[in-house]
Design a protein around this motif. Structure first.
Motif, short mmCIF file in Angstrom:
data_model
loop_
_atom_site.label_atom_id
_atom_site.label_comp_id
_atom_site.label_asym_id
_atom_site.label_seq_id
_atom_site.Cartn_x
_atom_site.Cartn_y
_atom_site.Cartn_z
N HIS A 86 -2.88 6.40 -8.84
CA HIS A 86 -3.53 5.25 -9.49
C HIS A 86 -3.20 4.76 -10.78
O HIS A 86 -3.49 3.91 -11.55
CB HIS A 86 -4.88 5.60 -9.58
CG HIS A 86 -5.69 6.09 -8.37
ND1 HIS A 86 -6.16 4.97 -7.47
CD2 HIS A 86 -6.13 7.29 -7.95
CE1 HIS A 86 -6.75 5.71 -6.39
NE2 HIS A 86 -6.77 7.11 -6.51
N ASP A 99 0.58 -1.19 -0.11
CA ASP A 99 0.01 -0.05 -0.06
C ASP A 99 0.69 1.22 0.09
O ASP A 99 0.13 2.61 -0.01
CB ASP A 99 -0.93 0.03 1.24
CG ASP A 99 -1.99 -0.96 1.06
OD1 ASP A 99 -2.37 -1.35 0.08
OD2 ASP A 99 -2.50 -1.38 2.19
N ARG A 102 2.64 3.46 -9.47
CA ARG A 102 2.60 2.74 -8.37
C ARG A 102 3.73 1.99 -7.88
O ARG A 102 4.12 1.54 -6.54
CB ARG A 102 1.18 1.61 -8.55
CG ARG A 102 0.10 2.46 -8.50
CD ARG A 102 -1.16 1.61 -8.39
NE ARG A 102 -1.52 0.72 -7.49
CZ ARG A 102 -2.29 0.88 -6.48
NH1 ARG A 102 -3.04 1.88 -6.56
NH2 ARG A 102 -2.51 0.04 -5.60
N LYS A 119 -0.44 3.86 -2.62
CA LYS A 119 -1.94 3.80 -2.68
C LYS A 119 -2.58 5.38 -3.18
O LYS A 119 -3.66 5.46 -3.46
CB LYS A 119 -2.67 3.40 -1.63
CG LYS A 119 -2.46 4.07 -0.18
CD LYS A 119 -3.34 3.38 0.77
CE LYS A 119 -2.92 4.18 2.16
NZ LYS A 119 -3.70 3.52 3.37
N CYS A 120 -1.57 6.29 -2.90
CA CYS A 120 -2.02 7.59 -3.37
C CYS A 120 -2.16 7.98 -4.92
O CYS A 120 -2.67 9.13 -5.19
CB CYS A 120 -1.39 8.60 -2.46
SG CYS A 120 0.34 8.75 -2.76
#
Length: 602
Positions: free
Chosen positions: A591, A585, A596, A588-589
């Motif tokens: 997309h 994670d 990522r 996760k900010c």
């Protein structure tokens, strides 16, 4: 010591390509790999099952002999009912949402299913006979069944076929399984393939980073960048703008199917929009979405992968569905892709837990006599992309060399001896997913039931060709659209990773990472932490250096190749930067699926 049916230092050995013949049982690998026990999802037998009487007659049965295993001491009777499962009517989430019918259909054993009963959610409730109405009931059993039902559209297609003696095509894919890890982790499966004369493509080299580009190359003949232009998977319905192999075989009057487990990570849905309408005649995503939502799931303790859904191993749903599909259409014609992630995606050792089961599934196809009229392509997209093995050269090599085995019925071999001879020669040549795509189209062309012109080419690889044609021995990665960073032909040699130039190159790569992240204020600026390994090779007046390193504050581990002059000036990044440990994670900010891998959210 090396392990291979090809003697010598290299798997592929010519002046343009030298792929090392690495020992799968090297100390580096075996210090990481541990045999995993098979997962026992439940000791309970299934209370309901599907029985096929004929193509038009499929029954839902209750296995009453097992009822005592489910009823508690205060229950002496039970009744069962089902609801139909369908795809969502919401276009934005058509491939990610399911609907349950409001109708509850009660059934006893030998219940004949209709076409609309393709996917059903079964519930059985137990009660005590003295309750005149079923107030005191509890759910004792739940399951999801995916059924190959007779469809008018499929029947019409098959009856219009001009050729009743076509060869069927079955793709069976296993995510993240390298050639070396198949040997190491699944010895029973590997031995079965070797002993039964399946043909191995030892130089099968991936063309992209993760599943999507490699599978798109196999199914459409286009690379990732081209796919994003013509059938962007991030736009609802756009994926249908690409023509898939199942579309070609559909036009050739074949029944088609596609099934894949692990809904979160499935190939066309992870951070993507999936399919607006079912891509094949039989498409298993809706019942598996329902199964993950409505049944108990169990996860592997070390990877958190879903291994069990309800009472069964997740992959068993895929292979049982495949068996039902091929049994249904074994006397007509079919094309199917059946893909599993659940026992291989997350961990180098996890495939060993499914080894015996995998061999049983292959033997079942043999016992069903499916191998007598079906070409089977057993393959992977790439090897393990993350984890401790990626710190070693064997991990670098494994990631780029997935396994590929092919089975051809004796009848096909007798009819096309030269094609089989060429394919066996190509076993020791550099091959690609694009070649596999063209080969599938070649099989369709040989069926003699395809009315349109069928060019044996791949759009993103003009020089690629069918594996039925002899591949040039001196083939290079650049000639067949394998990006430099994924090419295993380069004879890298280890160098001292404490050399100042190695740090200079690593810092150059970190600068490239930060440039990629510069538009995102929510991502931390990265800085070099330590060098993991370094290798290089010199061509004429150029040097290519492969460096693995970690960064702070994320502790992310990365790998990239940089080209420079022999004096290590004028750096140029070759291809993409690979993330070689998991990021969970951390990002996760953002997309964007590419960023990522790099971002560490503040």
């Amino acid at each position: 010591m090396y392990y291979s049916s090809v003697p010598g230092e290299f798997l592929i050995d010519n002046e343009n390509c030298k792929i090392p013949n690495v020992n799968p049982y090297s100390s580096n690998a075996m210090n990481i790999f541990k045999v995993r026990k098979a997962k026992n999802c439940s000791d309970l037998p299934l209370l309901t099952s599907i029985e096929r009487i004929s193509y038009n007659d499929v029954r839902l049965n209750i296995n009453y002999q097992y009822s005592k295993d489910y009823l508690s001491f205060w229950q002496n009777k039970f009744y069962c009912y089902y609801q139909r499962i369908s795809r969502s009517q919401n276009e934005e989430n058509a491939d990610d949402e399911i609907l349950l019918s409001g109708e509850f259909i009660e059934f006893n054993s030998n219940h004949q299913l209709k076409e609309e009963d393709e996917f059903i959610f079964v519930t059985c409730d137990g009660f005590y006979d003295f309750t005149l109405i079923r107030y005191l009931k509890t759910s004792i059993y739940k399951n999801v069944h995916a059924v190959i039902v007779a469809k008018k559209s499929v029947s019409k297609k098959l009856t219009t076929s001009n050729n009743k003696d076509k060869t069927n095509v079955l793709f069976i894919g296993i995510d993240s399984l390298s050639r070396l890890n198949l040997i190491r982790a699944m010895p029973a499966t590997h031995d079965y393939l070797q002993q039964n004369q399946w043909i191995e493509m030892k130089g099968y080299n991936k063309i992209g980073d993760n599943t999507f580009p490699n599978l798109m190359a196999v199914l459409t003949g286009v690379n990732e960048s081209h796919a994003f232009k013509i059938c962007n998977p991030y736009e609802v319905g756009a994926i249908h703008n690409c023509k898939f192999l199942w579309d070609d075989f559909n036009e050739g009057n074949y029944a088609t199917a596609y099934a894949e487990d692990f809904m979160t990570f499935s190939s066309f849905n992870y951070l993507k929009k999936g399919f607006l309408k079912p891509p094949t005649d039989y498409y298993m995503r809706p019942p598996l979405l329902a199964a993950e939502k409505l049944l108990n799931i169990k996860r592997d303790f070390s990877t958190w992968s879903i291994t069990c859904v309800g009472l069964q191993h997740y992959a068993d749903y895929i292979y049982n569905y495949a068996a039902d599909f091929v049994e249904t259409f074994k006397n007509s014609s079919y094309f199917g892709l059946f893909w599993t992630n659940s026992f291989s995606h997350e961990d180098l050792s996890l495939p060993s837990s499914y080894d015996i089961k995998m061999r049983k599934h292959l033997r079942k196809l043999e016992e069903m006599k499916i191998l007598e009229n079906t070409i089977i392509i057993l393959f992977a997209d790439h090897g393990m992309r993350f984890g401790p093995i990626r710190k070693y050269f064997t991990g670098w090599l494994e990631e780029r060399l997935p396994f590929l085995y092919l089975w051809f019925p004796q009848k096909f071999q007798n009819e096309h001896p030269k094609l089989i001879e060429n394919l066996k020669i190509n076993s020791d040549r550099l091959t690609t997913p694009y070649d596999l795509y063209i080969t599938a189209k070649h099989i369709l062309m040989l069926s003699g039931d395809y009315n349109k012109s069928l060019e044996l080419t791949a759009q993103s690889c003009p020089n690629c060709q069918s594996l039925f044609n002899e591949i040039p021995i001196n083939r290079t990665c650049s000639e067949v659209s394998i990006p430099n960073e994924y090419c295993t032909c380069t004879p890298f040699k280890e160098i001292d990773n404490s050399l100042p130039v190695v740090f200079k190159i690593a810092n150059f790569i970190v600068d490239q990472l930060n440039e990629k992240l510069s538009k995102y204020d929510e991502c931390a600026k990265l800085k070099l932490n330590k060098i993991i390994s370094a290798r290089n090779v010199t061509f004429n007046d150029k040097t290519e250096t492969l460096v693995s390193f970690s960064v702070l504050p994320s502790n992310g581990e990365f790998e990239a190749t940089v080209r420079s002059s022999i004096s290590y000036k004028n750096f140029k990044l070759l291809g993409e930067i690979s993330r070689i440990n998991r990021y969970g994670d951390q990002s996760k900010c953002v997309h964007d699926s590419h960023l990522r891998k790099f971002c560490y959210c503040l």
